[in-house]
Design a protein around this motif. Sequence first.
Motif, PDB file in Angstrom:
ATOM      1  N   VAL A 128       0.579  -0.982  -0.276  1.00  0.00           N
ATOM      2  CA  VAL A 128       0.189  -0.306   0.214  1.00  0.00           C
ATOM      3  C   VAL A 128       0.534   1.268  -0.244  1.00  0.00           C
ATOM      4  O   VAL A 128       0.172   2.200  -0.595  1.00  0.00           O
ATOM      5  CB  VAL A 128      -0.908  -0.400   1.208  1.00  0.00           C
TER       6      VAL A 128
ATOM      7  N   ALA B  45      -0.439  -0.705  -5.776  1.00  0.00           N
ATOM      8  CA  ALA B  45      -0.953  -0.807  -6.588  1.00  0.00           C
ATOM      9  C   ALA B  45      -0.726  -0.593  -8.692  1.00  0.00           C
ATOM     10  O   ALA B  45      -1.079  -0.292  -9.171  1.00  0.00           O
ATOM     11  CB  ALA B  45      -2.696  -1.196  -6.558  1.00  0.00           C
ATOM     12  N   ARG B  46      -0.753   0.816  -7.727  1.00  0.00           N
ATOM     13  CA  ARG B  46      -0.975   2.291  -8.469  1.00  0.00           C
ATOM     14  C   ARG B  46       0.129   2.474 -10.238  1.00  0.00           C
ATOM     15  O   ARG B  46       0.008   2.874 -11.365  1.00  0.00           O
ATOM     16  CB  ARG B  46      -1.473   3.970  -8.428  1.00  0.00           C
TER      17      ARG B  46
ATOM     18  N   ASP C 270      -4.654 -11.108  -2.481  1.00  0.00           N
ATOM     19  CA  ASP C 270      -4.237 -10.220  -3.024  1.00  0.00           C
ATOM     20  C   ASP C 270      -4.177 -10.429  -4.152  1.00  0.00           C
ATOM     21  O   ASP C 270      -4.384  -9.117  -5.019  1.00  0.00           O
ATOM     22  CB  ASP C 270      -3.206  -9.613  -1.817  1.00  0.00           C
TER      23      ASP C 270
ATOM     24  N   ILE D 262      -7.528  -9.840  -6.471  1.00  0.00           N
ATOM     25  CA  ILE D 262      -8.631  -8.668  -6.412  1.00  0.00           C
ATOM     26  C   ILE D 262      -7.129  -7.912  -7.049  1.00  0.00           C
ATOM     27  O   ILE D 262      -8.237  -7.592  -8.117  1.00  0.00           O
ATOM     28  CB  ILE D 262      -8.244  -8.035  -4.576  1.00  0.00           C
TER      29      ILE D 262
ATOM     30  N   SER E  42     -10.221  -6.844 -10.450  1.00  0.00           N
ATOM     31  CA  SER E  42      -9.777  -5.277 -10.282  1.00  0.00           C
ATOM     32  C   SER E  42      -9.636  -4.841 -11.802  1.00  0.00           C
ATOM     33  O   SER E  42     -10.325  -3.688 -12.658  1.00  0.00           O
ATOM     34  CB  SER E  42      -9.558  -5.075  -9.460  1.00  0.00           C
TER      35      SER E  42
ATOM     36  N   VAL F 299     -11.996  -2.700 -14.840  1.00  0.00           N
ATOM     37  CA  VAL F 299     -11.929  -1.428 -14.704  1.00  0.00           C
ATOM     38  C   VAL F 299     -12.045  -0.864 -16.345  1.00  0.00           C
ATOM     39  O   VAL F 299     -12.440  -0.619 -16.917  1.00  0.00           O
ATOM     40  CB  VAL F 299     -10.630  -0.675 -14.749  1.00  0.00           C
TER      41      VAL F 299
ATOM     42  N   ASP G 200     -10.912  -5.242   4.484  1.00  0.00           N
ATOM     43  CA  ASP G 200     -10.125  -5.212   4.703  1.00  0.00           C
ATOM     44  C   ASP G 200      -8.931  -3.638   4.327  1.00  0.00           C
ATOM     45  O   ASP G 200      -9.161  -3.135   2.972  1.00  0.00           O
ATOM     46  CB  ASP G 200      -8.796  -6.520   4.549  1.00  0.00           C
TER      47      ASP G 200
ATOM     48  N   PHE H 205      -6.013  -3.549   3.692  1.00  0.00           N
ATOM     49  CA  PHE H 205      -5.050  -3.376   2.744  1.00  0.00           C
ATOM     50  C   PHE H 205      -5.223  -3.861   1.382  1.00  0.00           C
ATOM     51  O   PHE H 205      -5.000  -3.807   0.616  1.00  0.00           O
ATOM     52  CB  PHE H 205      -4.004  -4.654   3.238  1.00  0.00           C
ATOM     53  N   ASP H 206      -6.647  -4.663   1.412  1.00  0.00           N
ATOM     54  CA  ASP H 206      -6.766  -4.676   0.695  1.00  0.00           C
ATOM     55  C   ASP H 206      -8.091  -3.877  -0.355  1.00  0.00           C
ATOM     56  O   ASP H 206      -7.629  -3.287  -1.699  1.00  0.00           O
ATOM     57  CB  ASP H 206      -8.056  -6.498   0.402  1.00  0.00           C
TER      58      ASP H 206
ATOM     59  N   ASN I 122      -7.567  -0.762  -0.243  1.00  0.00           N
ATOM     60  CA  ASN I 122      -6.142  -0.097  -1.017  1.00  0.00           C
ATOM     61  C   ASN I 122      -5.752  -0.681  -2.450  1.00  0.00           C
ATOM     62  O   ASN I 122      -5.672   0.160  -3.271  1.00  0.00           O
ATOM     63  CB  ASN I 122      -4.970   0.382   0.269  1.00  0.00           C
ATOM     64  N   ILE I 123      -5.658  -1.450  -2.486  1.00  0.00           N
ATOM     65  CA  ILE I 123      -4.643  -2.432  -3.384  1.00  0.00           C
ATOM     66  C   ILE I 123      -6.136  -2.334  -4.824  1.00  0.00           C
ATOM     67  O   ILE I 123      -5.746  -1.989  -5.279  1.00  0.00           O
ATOM     68  CB  ILE I 123      -4.432  -4.362  -3.152  1.00  0.00           C
ATOM     69  N   LEU I 124      -7.496  -2.785  -3.709  1.00  0.00           N
ATOM     70  CA  LEU I 124      -7.933  -2.560  -5.141  1.00  0.00           C
ATOM     71  C   LEU I 124      -8.620  -1.099  -5.584  1.00  0.00           C
ATOM     72  O   LEU I 124      -8.356  -0.985  -6.666  1.00  0.00           O
ATOM     73  CB  LEU I 124      -9.779  -2.827  -4.298  1.00  0.00           C
TER      74      LEU I 124
ATOM     75  N   LYS J  10      -6.345   1.459  -5.392  1.00  0.00           N
ATOM     76  CA  LYS J  10      -5.169   2.154  -6.496  1.00  0.00           C
ATOM     77  C   LYS J  10      -5.130   0.874  -7.847  1.00  0.00           C
ATOM     78  O   LYS J  10      -4.372   1.953  -8.692  1.00  0.00           O
ATOM     79  CB  LYS J  10      -3.927   2.303  -5.124  1.00  0.00           C
ATOM     80  N   SER J  11      -5.758  -0.287  -7.840  1.00  0.00           N
ATOM     81  CA  SER J  11      -4.959  -0.711  -9.251  1.00  0.00           C
ATOM     82  C   SER J  11      -6.115  -0.045 -10.459  1.00  0.00           C
ATOM     83  O   SER J  11      -5.752   0.276 -11.582  1.00  0.00           O
ATOM     84  CB  SER J  11      -5.513  -1.966  -8.815  1.00  0.00           C
ATOM     85  N   ILE J  12      -7.809   0.136  -9.588  1.00  0.00           N
ATOM     86  CA  ILE J  12      -8.522   1.152 -10.489  1.00  0.00           C
ATOM     87  C   ILE J  12      -7.317   2.336 -11.071  1.00  0.00           C
ATOM     88  O   ILE J  12      -7.235   2.733 -12.053  1.00  0.00           O
ATOM     89  CB  ILE J  12      -9.403   0.985  -9.748  1.00  0.00           C
TER      90      ILE J  12
ATOM     91  N   GLY K 252      -4.344   3.186 -10.962  1.00  0.00           N
ATOM     92  CA  GLY K 252      -3.697   3.095 -12.138  1.00  0.00           C
ATOM     93  C   GLY K 252      -3.864   2.197 -13.721  1.00  0.00           C
ATOM     94  O   GLY K 252      -3.310   2.472 -14.670  1.00  0.00           O
TER      95      GLY K 252
END
Lengths: 328, 328
Positions: free
Chosen positions: A178, A209-210, A226, A229, A233, A237, B223, B225-226, B228-230, B232-234, B236
């Motif tokens: 994160v 992730a970004r 993770d 996920i 995701s 998108v 959670d 952590f998850d 945030n991953i979700l 930030k991946s969107i 990105g």
Amino acid sequence: MKLIFDINGGDNKSEIIKGAIEASNEFDTDIILVGREDFIKENLQELDYNKDKIEIVDAKENIENNEDPAFALRRKKDSSIVIAMTLLKEKKGDALISAGSTGALLAGGLFIVGRIKGIKRAVLPTTIPGMKSNTMVIDSGANMDTNPELLLEFATLGEVFLKEYYKIDSPKVGLLNVGSEEGKGNSLYKETYKVLKDSNINFVGNIEARDIMNNDVDLLVCDGFDGNILLKSIEGVVDFAVKNVFHSLEKSDLDDESKALFSKFLMTKFKNLDAKEVGGTILLGIDGNIIKAHGNSDERAIKNAAKYAISIVESNVVKKIKDKVEGK
Amino acid sequence: MKLIFDINGGDNKSEIIKGAIEASNEFDTDIILVGREDFIKENLQELDYNKDKIEIVDAKENIENNEDPAFALRRKKDSSIVIAMTLLKEKKGDALISAGSTGALLAGGLFIVGRIKGIKRAVLPTTIPGMKSNTMVIDSGANMDTNPELLLEFATLGEVFLKEYYKIDSPKVGLLNVGSEEGKGNSLYKETYKVLKDSNINFVGNIEARDIMNNDVDLLVCDGFDGNILLKSIEGVVDFAVKNVFHSLEKSDLDDESKALFSKFLMTKFKNLDAKEVGGTILLGIDGNIIKAHGNSDERAIKNAAKYAISIVESNVVKKIKDKVEGK
């Protein structure tokens, strides 16, 4: 070279037969088709193929996606996965290609074909496209509850695979997190950071992730939960953006010619973001060549998966992982 | 109505002053500007404002993003966050708006303003746009190590907020997971599924990451952590898609007019996917109205955050969460 195809798995069984035959013709490979014999024979009637290169092994059952894999493996001895895995274990073929249940493939790989000695889990790598380079994600969803030692194992499996199959000299390995600084994340990721830093892996630190798509990291290590996920995701998108943009394009004031032009342009671009364009992926950690193809694979996808399987066999990557794990 | 602004936090401090003044003028609100007095006065010289509505409180320090929040709060008594939080605690203002460190805001909210009695953690909700409806994600990154009871608490906080602030009658609550069936996921999510199913929440089951945007779920629990991953991946993928598409558009054979037309069309579409368009978000679980604005907020974003803060105060949502938690 002999490839084993699971015909009962996957959504389009006739397409798998067509893809297998096309691979046999184009790559001059022997093939074993494992599935319902009458169904296979019926489908073969419409196809051009070399009889000497094709063997049919009857398997009446299939393990479905919603079944408990370990239980189904024990109960369905006549399933195509159990029979095909047994053929692979007995070295009757060089690689197995299946579009069937991922869970059943993983369980069959572990229990029938067997793990590489010293390896605790099997993983499915998935590739994310990027601006600078592609990034391989391990684990992408096979292992739900992990620990730092397992994540180090995932890193090792991925590193050897990238070196031996993709010929990347010293793969850059990042840890999904994160934030980029050490000390970020939950206890699993904080501890894994330390373990990776102290290892022989070329560890470049945490990756948010970004930043995955504009980074030059070759391998992204994460927990299977993770990883799943993350990958889903991205899929979501892309799907949303495509629908949203095309829907608006259709309703826009643009003239028909512009609409058609933009449509075509966008289709090409979004295709690059689609992970499905790759035919298949290897199960890493198994002492054999098992290639997972997408459940909805068509003829072309299966042929691509076969091509990938051949290159996996030729790269001898499973043997090289064994040597690495045994410290040779 | 009196709003407190943290001027030292955030990337563009002059913009925060401008946004605060604009909010004061447009919404006819009293404001307190907490930051370096000389800097604030210098900036005010160029602006039109009503002197009677503005108060300046000097605060020489700032807590940076890379500092340990709890430690910095104790050490930097003269930081804008500590002083602004104390003003909020003492009811000198109705809401606090800050573009500063999220960690410091959360820690300050917990330690200076205080939690709602019965609530263990504070969370930051974030909204994902969708085809059918928007989905609020809790937790989006405040809490790294959680447990099923905390995830139930997140669900409760989100449910009351959606009911009281967004006037959604019976918010549909989903659990982020790797598959839709019960029994999917790691041990945290398997256990949380059971806890949510047995609660009074309108729980609709597991939601896969790829289905969020085409689903009608109002609240997605996960959670930190998850989450945030979700999120930030969107972020990105959207960023990657925009760069990729615009880059290709520039290099394409299309004529200049089509390029300009298409560029404009795409900009509008991708803007819808951008979470940054929202001015701010409330810290849920704190016994006070703290609004987190983006670190890179400009004048317009701060004005929007102020507008949001006013509506949060008027909705009386914090009081309603307290009533709910206390079973009133």
